[in-house]
Scaffold this active site. Structure first.
Site, PDB file in Angstrom:
ATOM      1  N   THR A 124       0.815  -1.210   0.000  1.00  0.00           N
ATOM      2  CA  THR A 124       0.000   0.000   0.000  1.00  0.00           C
ATOM      3  C   THR A 124       0.851   1.262   0.000  1.00  0.00           C
ATOM      4  O   THR A 124       1.817   1.377   0.755  1.00  0.00           O
ATOM      5  CB  THR A 124      -0.923   0.008   1.230  1.00  0.00           C
ATOM      6  OG1 THR A 124      -1.683  -1.208   1.225  1.00  0.00           O
ATOM      7  CG2 THR A 124      -1.873   1.194   1.202  1.00  0.00           C
ATOM      8  N   LYS A 151      -3.806   4.467  -2.124  1.00  0.00           N
ATOM      9  CA  LYS A 151      -4.951   5.032  -1.412  1.00  0.00           C
ATOM     10  C   LYS A 151      -5.149   6.474  -1.871  1.00  0.00           C
ATOM     11  O   LYS A 151      -4.178   7.244  -1.986  1.00  0.00           O
ATOM     12  CB  LYS A 151      -4.694   5.001   0.102  1.00  0.00           C
ATOM     13  CG  LYS A 151      -4.656   3.600   0.692  1.00  0.00           C
ATOM     14  CD  LYS A 151      -6.034   2.976   0.761  1.00  0.00           C
ATOM     15  CE  LYS A 151      -6.039   1.722   1.634  1.00  0.00           C
ATOM     16  NZ  LYS A 151      -7.401   1.123   1.708  1.00  0.00           N
ATOM     17  N   GLU A 202     -11.030   0.597  -6.539  1.00  0.00           N
ATOM     18  CA  GLU A 202     -11.802   0.018  -5.443  1.00  0.00           C
ATOM     19  C   GLU A 202     -12.672   1.076  -4.771  1.00  0.00           C
ATOM     20  O   GLU A 202     -12.201   2.166  -4.449  1.00  0.00           O
ATOM     21  CB  GLU A 202     -10.797  -0.565  -4.437  1.00  0.00           C
ATOM     22  CG  GLU A 202     -11.373  -1.593  -3.495  1.00  0.00           C
ATOM     23  CD  GLU A 202     -10.276  -2.154  -2.584  1.00  0.00           C
ATOM     24  OE1 GLU A 202      -9.180  -2.485  -3.094  1.00  0.00           O
ATOM     25  OE2 GLU A 202     -10.506  -2.235  -1.375  1.00  0.00           O
ATOM     26  N   ASP A 225     -15.697  -2.994  -2.058  1.00  0.00           N
ATOM     27  CA  ASP A 225     -15.132  -3.388  -0.763  1.00  0.00           C
ATOM     28  C   ASP A 225     -16.155  -3.091   0.334  1.00  0.00           C
ATOM     29  O   ASP A 225     -16.848  -3.995   0.799  1.00  0.00           O
ATOM     30  CB  ASP A 225     -13.803  -2.667  -0.514  1.00  0.00           C
ATOM     31  CG  ASP A 225     -13.154  -3.094   0.799  1.00  0.00           C
ATOM     32  OD1 ASP A 225     -13.710  -3.965   1.492  1.00  0.00           O
ATOM     33  OD2 ASP A 225     -12.090  -2.545   1.164  1.00  0.00           O
ATOM     34  N   LYS A 247     -12.873  -9.940   2.527  1.00  0.00           N
ATOM     35  CA  LYS A 247     -12.071  -9.859   3.754  1.00  0.00           C
ATOM     36  C   LYS A 247     -12.776 -10.668   4.835  1.00  0.00           C
ATOM     37  O   LYS A 247     -13.988 -10.543   5.015  1.00  0.00           O
ATOM     38  CB  LYS A 247     -11.949  -8.404   4.234  1.00  0.00           C
ATOM     39  CG  LYS A 247     -11.184  -7.498   3.292  1.00  0.00           C
ATOM     40  CD  LYS A 247     -11.190  -6.058   3.795  1.00  0.00           C
ATOM     41  CE  LYS A 247     -10.474  -5.133   2.822  1.00  0.00           C
ATOM     42  NZ  LYS A 247     -10.696  -3.713   3.153  1.00  0.00           N
ATOM     43  N   CYS A 275      -7.329  -7.446   3.456  1.00  0.00           N
ATOM     44  CA  CYS A 275      -7.187  -7.625   4.895  1.00  0.00           C
ATOM     45  C   CYS A 275      -7.279  -6.268   5.574  1.00  0.00           C
ATOM     46  O   CYS A 275      -7.238  -5.233   4.921  1.00  0.00           O
ATOM     47  CB  CYS A 275      -5.840  -8.274   5.229  1.00  0.00           C
ATOM     48  SG  CYS A 275      -4.414  -7.228   4.850  1.00  0.00           S
ATOM     49  N   ASP A 299      -0.990  -7.025   2.848  1.00  0.00           N
ATOM     50  CA  ASP A 299       0.205  -6.411   3.429  1.00  0.00           C
ATOM     51  C   ASP A 299       0.002  -5.896   4.859  1.00  0.00           C
ATOM     52  O   ASP A 299       0.901  -5.253   5.406  1.00  0.00           O
ATOM     53  CB  ASP A 299       0.742  -5.292   2.526  1.00  0.00           C
ATOM     54  CG  ASP A 299      -0.180  -4.072   2.460  1.00  0.00           C
ATOM     55  OD1 ASP A 299      -1.374  -4.214   2.804  1.00  0.00           O
ATOM     56  OD2 ASP A 299       0.282  -2.988   2.054  1.00  0.00           O
TER      57      ASP A 299
HETATM   58 MG   LIG Z   1     -10.644  -1.103   0.308  1.00  0.00          MG
END
Ligand SMILES: [Mg+2]
Length: 321
Positions: A124, A151, A202, A225, A247, A275, A299
């Protein structure tokens, strides 16, 4: 006779983890330990405030089934006793681990999944100034990461993405906006990402306000997500998303996660595995899904100053299970 221990732990991060919703400096996890005739199974979850969870609420939820758990509650019984979420995940993971150890195998072995020698995991790049994000991406690439998860929030999207792409022209980039965008201008933003050869976007829109995704042809796959928790989420995702991020903390454990992966594929969705900020314990429980997914984003433990012992073998961008 089965004994049960439930406790909370806080694992400091080596670097603050910044996403659209805020900054984290530690991973707070809840652990369930089961012991039967000298064999121990352990499960971990990460309570997530976005889903109305805290360590206290998760501990309280686990307490409601403690007596049944001590009396030998099975995974099937657990699915009926608790709703999806972190609490059920910690128990489900512990039950998988216990059964695997009783049968002298791993959770993947118990799930009849053969894992590859190496799993590519996303690393990330968290939110910062464009040049800082580009530098982080370049450093991860230099250390061997080939799949980077960027992100984003609602600001400096072009500046950040152009800088990152220039820094890592060959990296596979996936972008996670964590619900921070709005329907206005969404199609143009998706086109910008596609033009920069981004492989997937995402959760751009807030869960429950994602109908605007149905209004245009996506130039890159869009992944649910926050909008996808369990099999019951799938009905509302068709026509809006091409992929789902599974997840264990959302599904309430591997038991439902395996069923979600199967249903999602049958309904034409591609699958990724994600995760929360967690230790290697939580990743070990998710590994049976890692073999076949489009992207593995595992990660979490690499953000910890120190991982649990014994941890999984992570080398930047790679996991050797
Ligand atoms: Mg996400």
């Amino acid at each position: 006779m089965r004994t049960v221990k439930v406790y909370q732990e806080a694992w400091p991060l080596h670097t603050p983890f910044v996403i659209s919703r805020g900054t984290r400096s530690e991973a707070v996890v809840v652990v369930v330990e089961l012991e039967e005739d000298g064999v121990k199974g352990v499960g971990e979850c990460t309570p997530y405030p976005r889903y109305g969870e805290s360590d206290a609420s998760v501990l309280a939820q686990i307490t409601t089934v403690l007596a049944e758990l001590e009396r030998g509650m099975t995974r099937a019984g657990l699915q009926e006793a608790l709703p999806p979420g972190a609490a059920r995940n910690a128990i489900d993971s512990a039950l998988w681990d216990l059964e695997a150890r009783q049968k002298h195998t791993t959770i993947s072995g118990l799930a009849a999944v053969e894992l590859p020698e190496m799993i590519t995991t996303a690393q990330t790049v968290t939110i910062a100034a464009p040049e800082q994000m580009a530098a982080s991406a370049a450093l991860l690439w230099e250390k061997g990461a080939r799949l980077l998860k960027v992100k984003l929030d609602d600001r400096l999207i072009t500046e950040r993405m152009v800088a990152i792409r220039a820094a890592v022209p060959e990296a596979i980039l996936i972008v996670d906006a964590n619900e921070s965008w709005r329907g206005d201008g969404l199609a143009a933003r998706c086109q910008l990402l596609a033009d920069l050869n981004v492989a997937m976007l995402e959760q751009p829109l807030p869960a429950g306000q994602d109908e605007a995704l149905a209004n245009f042809i996506h130039p890159l796959p869009v992944c649910a997500d926050e909008s996808c928790h369990t099999r019951s989420s799938l009905a509302t995702l068709a026509g809006r998303y091409e992929m789902v991020n599974i997840k264990l903390d959302k599904t309430g454990g591997l038991t439902e996660a395996l069923l979600l992966a199967k249903s999602a594929r049958e309904q034409g969705f591609d699958v990724m595995l994600g995760c929360m900020l967690c230790t290697s314990r939580a990743i070990a429980a998710a590994l049976p899904l890692a073999a076949k997914v489009r992207f593995a984003d595992l990660d979490g433990p690499t953000w910890l100053a120190v991982d649990v012992e014994p941890g999984l073998n992570f080398v930047t961008g790679k996991l050797y299970p």
